[in-house]
Every structure is written in C-alpha cells, then in structure tokens.
Write an enzyme that holds these catalytic residues in place. Structure first.
Site, short mmCIF file in Angstrom:
data_model
loop_
_atom_site.label_atom_id
_atom_site.label_comp_id
_atom_site.label_asym_id
_atom_site.label_seq_id
_atom_site.Cartn_x
_atom_site.Cartn_y
_atom_site.Cartn_z
N LYS A 147 4.57 4.95 -1.65
CA LYS A 147 4.76 6.40 -1.87
C LYS A 147 6.20 6.82 -1.65
O LYS A 147 6.74 7.65 -2.39
CB LYS A 147 3.83 7.21 -0.96
CG LYS A 147 2.36 7.19 -1.35
CD LYS A 147 1.56 8.11 -0.44
CE LYS A 147 0.09 8.16 -0.85
NZ LYS A 147 -0.63 6.91 -0.55
N TYR A 181 -3.96 14.31 2.86
CA TYR A 181 -3.32 13.12 2.33
C TYR A 181 -3.84 12.75 0.94
O TYR A 181 -5.02 12.45 0.77
CB TYR A 181 -3.55 11.97 3.31
CG TYR A 181 -2.72 10.74 3.05
CD1 TYR A 181 -1.36 10.83 2.82
CD2 TYR A 181 -3.31 9.48 3.10
CE1 TYR A 181 -0.60 9.69 2.62
CE2 TYR A 181 -2.56 8.34 2.90
CZ TYR A 181 -1.21 8.45 2.66
OH TYR A 181 -0.47 7.32 2.47
N TYR A 219 0.83 -1.20 0.00
CA TYR A 219 0.00 0.00 0.00
C TYR A 219 0.87 1.26 0.00
O TYR A 219 1.76 1.40 -0.82
CB TYR A 219 -1.01 -0.03 1.15
CG TYR A 219 -2.27 -0.81 0.82
CD1 TYR A 219 -3.07 -0.46 -0.26
CD2 TYR A 219 -2.65 -1.90 1.59
CE1 TYR A 219 -4.24 -1.17 -0.56
CE2 TYR A 219 -3.82 -2.61 1.29
CZ TYR A 219 -4.60 -2.24 0.21
OH TYR A 219 -5.74 -2.94 -0.08
N SER A 220 0.64 2.20 0.93
CA SER A 220 1.28 3.51 0.82
C SER A 220 2.77 3.53 1.14
O SER A 220 3.43 4.55 0.93
CB SER A 220 0.57 4.53 1.71
OG SER A 220 -0.66 4.88 1.14
N THR A 221 3.31 2.41 1.59
CA THR A 221 4.77 2.34 1.69
C THR A 221 5.37 2.59 0.30
O THR A 221 6.50 3.05 0.17
CB THR A 221 5.20 0.98 2.28
OG1 THR A 221 4.62 0.86 3.58
CG2 THR A 221 6.70 0.85 2.40
#
Length: 386
Positions: free
Chosen positions: A72, A158, A68-70
């Site tokens: 980014k 976010y 997931y957002s890791t």
C-alpha cells in the site's frame, strides 16, 4: 546453531545485525532480509535463513517475497508522485479522474478519502466471483457502483484489499498505465528497485513461499474470528468477498503473483523498500532519480485518521496512504516517520528527521496486528546505533 547472516553491515550498526540474528533464535524467523539507508547510503543490507518451509532453499541476496499491505505504501508513493507533478489533485473528487465513480452518491468524494481509509468503501456488498480478485475491471466496476458503508469522511476503516483498486484506478485513469506498469516505468526502473506489483513468471524461482502463522491461541486476539461473527459486515466482506482468506496457498500461486492487487501483492526485497523510503527520507531524490516532491513528502506526515478502526476492531492511525506511529506500534522515536506494515510482519518506512529508509521482509508470518515484534526489534536497534 547460530544462523549465518550474509550481506553487509556498517560496524556502527552491528546492533541491527544482532537483533536480526536474535529474530531467528528467539522469534521464530525462517528466512528474512533487513536493510537500512542513512541519508542515501546503505548501512545495513543483510539476509539469512531459508526461502521455503522445508528449509532446503537458502534465502539469497535477491530473494523476493510477497509483502502484503507493505504494498500500500508503494502504491501511495505512485499517487503522491502524480500529485507532485500537478497531474493529481488529492482534494479533487475521484470522479474528476474516474467518471463512473460518481454513482451511489460518490460524486463529491475526494481522492484524499481513498488514501486515508475514510471513503467508506472497504468492501463490496454484492457477491463477487472467487476469481474477481484477479480481474481489474470487475473490481473497479463493483467499487464504482458500491454505496459507501458509512458517510465518507465521518469515520475511517482499513480498506485492506480495495485500497489498491481505488487508488490504482485513479493512477490508471491519469496515466493510462496500470499501477504496476507505472511503478516499473517511473520509479522501480529508474531507481533500480527489485519490487513488482504484478510479478512476471520469470522471477518465480526467486520467490520465497510464505509460511502461514499458527492460528491465535485461546485468549489471544483473533481479529478475523471477530469479523466473521457477522458475515454481512464490512469487515467480513472485505476479506471474504471475493474470498482471500479461505483459499489455502493462494498467496504462493502463480495467479496471485501475476495479478495486480496494489493493496496486497507487491513482491520485493528489503533492500528495495529501504532504497525507496530512503529516497523519501532525504527530500525525494536518490542517485539522480526524483521520486517525489518535498511538498508531497511533507503531506505524508500529516495525520488524517486516528482512533477506533471501523473494520479492524483496534485503533489505527493514517496519513495520506501511510500508517503512522501510534502507541505500541512505532516507526522509531521521530513523529514524522511514515510507512506501511504488511500482514505477517513485513515493513517499509521513511524517517525524514533521521534520514532513514527501512525495509524488512520475511516468509514466516506471525499474528501481529500492526508492527511485528521482529521489525520492532530491528527498528529499536537502528536508533540505538545512531
């Protein structure tokens, strides 16, 4: 029965191994991996448990999982690499690289605001087809047309899904390569990282299926329920247009794995995250591979946004593309640490002061809003071992 932990761990860091074991015994872990680099050397590279909910498939050394957002943070590293090479000016208007972006009053909006969640583009207002998520041109065209939800630079919120298309399109316009291709050619390949944005089907057998978190109980914070009280809000639109949350099993589908969604669908190992951030923690070079310039690494520790988040209904703190430590969500004791967590629990970060690169991946999602207690237990054990 105690979980069998595999891999390697420097005896000095046995506390990390103990905390990892405790995650299985006390914190609901099903399958996971943790890795730590210290000044370019691997001191922890461990894994345990199962890659499936039924617990029939063991988690192995090379098990991949969606983080997931890791993702980014990895996408931000690609942008910083371009900046360090003089190919991207973070203070230049986005429209310099992506002319169509100048629509709806965004002609002067700087790249800096994309990276720091200040652009006011966390969502698209017009209704998108449910498959738009997988169509790069559809998403980037919609974002180029979109008027900001707030005056850029005046607040932060976010950009949960749009971050990847916004920063990724700047990368694509400069390099002529999709973000996933750029990552593979420029960073993952040379550094021998097993990390992918846009996963080839040949790797599917190695992927752990994500196991959803149980819904928050009565009295527990329920961020998505709060957002959905106003279906026309930026928060609701960010997650529901196109629908990301309403399609059960989407994250475990071939369609999701194969697409490039650089804010949310990176697949990798804890070892790769630790190695990538480990390079940044020691000046940007590792094993003869240059990842990012020292000047750009310094910028990753400079706060850009801090305080109430316009979307998440909690406080968040960002530098240029990365989360930073804040009360109750810390990347260790050193203030210059930077990285990114992912929904459900995964995390990668760099600590340039201690020269630590850290990676944690798992398949059992939890409802933590920023840094998961399982990751925090591992981080605390790392610094207790120093």
């Amino acid at each position: 029965m105690a979980v069998k932990i595999e891999g390697t761990c420097d005896p000095k860091f046995n506390r990390v191994k103990d905390a990892f074991s405790e995650n299985f015994e006390k914190r609901g872990e099903v399958g996971a991996a943790a890795a730590v680099m210290l000044d370019g050397k691997s001191v922890v590279d461990i894994w345990a448990g199962h890659a499936d909910k039924a617990k029939t498939k063991p988690w192995t050394r090379d098990t991949l999982v969606n983080v997931y957002s890791t993702t980014k943070g990895v996408t931000a590293i690609c942008a910083h690499r371009l900046a360090g090479k003089g190919l991207l000016d973070i203070d230049a208007p986005v429209a310099k690289y992506w002319p169509e972006f100048a629509q709806a009053g965004k002609d002067k909006l700087p790249v800096r605001f994309l990276l720091s969640h200040r652009a006011g583009l966390p969502a698209v207002r017009k209704i998108l087809d449910e498959n738009a998520l997988f169509n790069w041109n559809t998403m980037t065209t919609a974002l180029a047309e979109q008027e900001p939800w707030w005056e850029p630079g005046t607040a932060h919120g976010y950009h949960a899904v749009t971050f990847g298309y916004l920063v990724g399109e700047v990368i694509r316009r400069i390099t002529g390569k999709s973000p996933g291709t750029y990552l593979r050619d420029e960073i993952a390949g040379p550094l021998e990282l097993d990390f992918h944005i846009g996963l080839d089907a040949k790797h599917d057998a190695r992927v752990a299926g994500l196991i959803p978190a149980a819904p928050p109980g009565p009295g527990e914070p329920n961020m998505f329920a709060e957002m959905m009280k106003n279906p026309e809000s930026a928060g609701a639109k960010a997650f529901m247009n196109p629908p990301v949350l309403t399609k059960p099993g989407l994250v475990n589908s071939r369609e999701w794995r194969g697409a490039e969604i650089p804010a949310a669908n990176g697949h990798g190992t804890a070892r790769s995250l630790a190695r990538l951030y480990g390079a940044l923690s020691r000046g940007g070079d590792l094993d003869g591979v240059h990842v990012m310039s020292k000047d750009e690494i310094a910028k990753c520790s400079i706060e850009q946004s801090n305080g109430p988040d316009a979307l998440l209904v909690i406080n968040t703190r960002f530098s240029l593309g990365f989360m930073m430590s804040q009360p109750g969500a810390s990347f260790g004791p050193n203030p210059k640490s930077f990285g990114h967590p992912g929904a459900g629990g995964s995390l990668g970060y760099a600590d340039p002061e201690a020269k630590i690169g850290f990676g944690y991946t798992m398949n059992k999602m939890q409802n933590s809003l920023l840094i998961d207690p399982r990751a925090t237990a591992l981080i605390d054990a790392v610094y207790a071992s120093m």
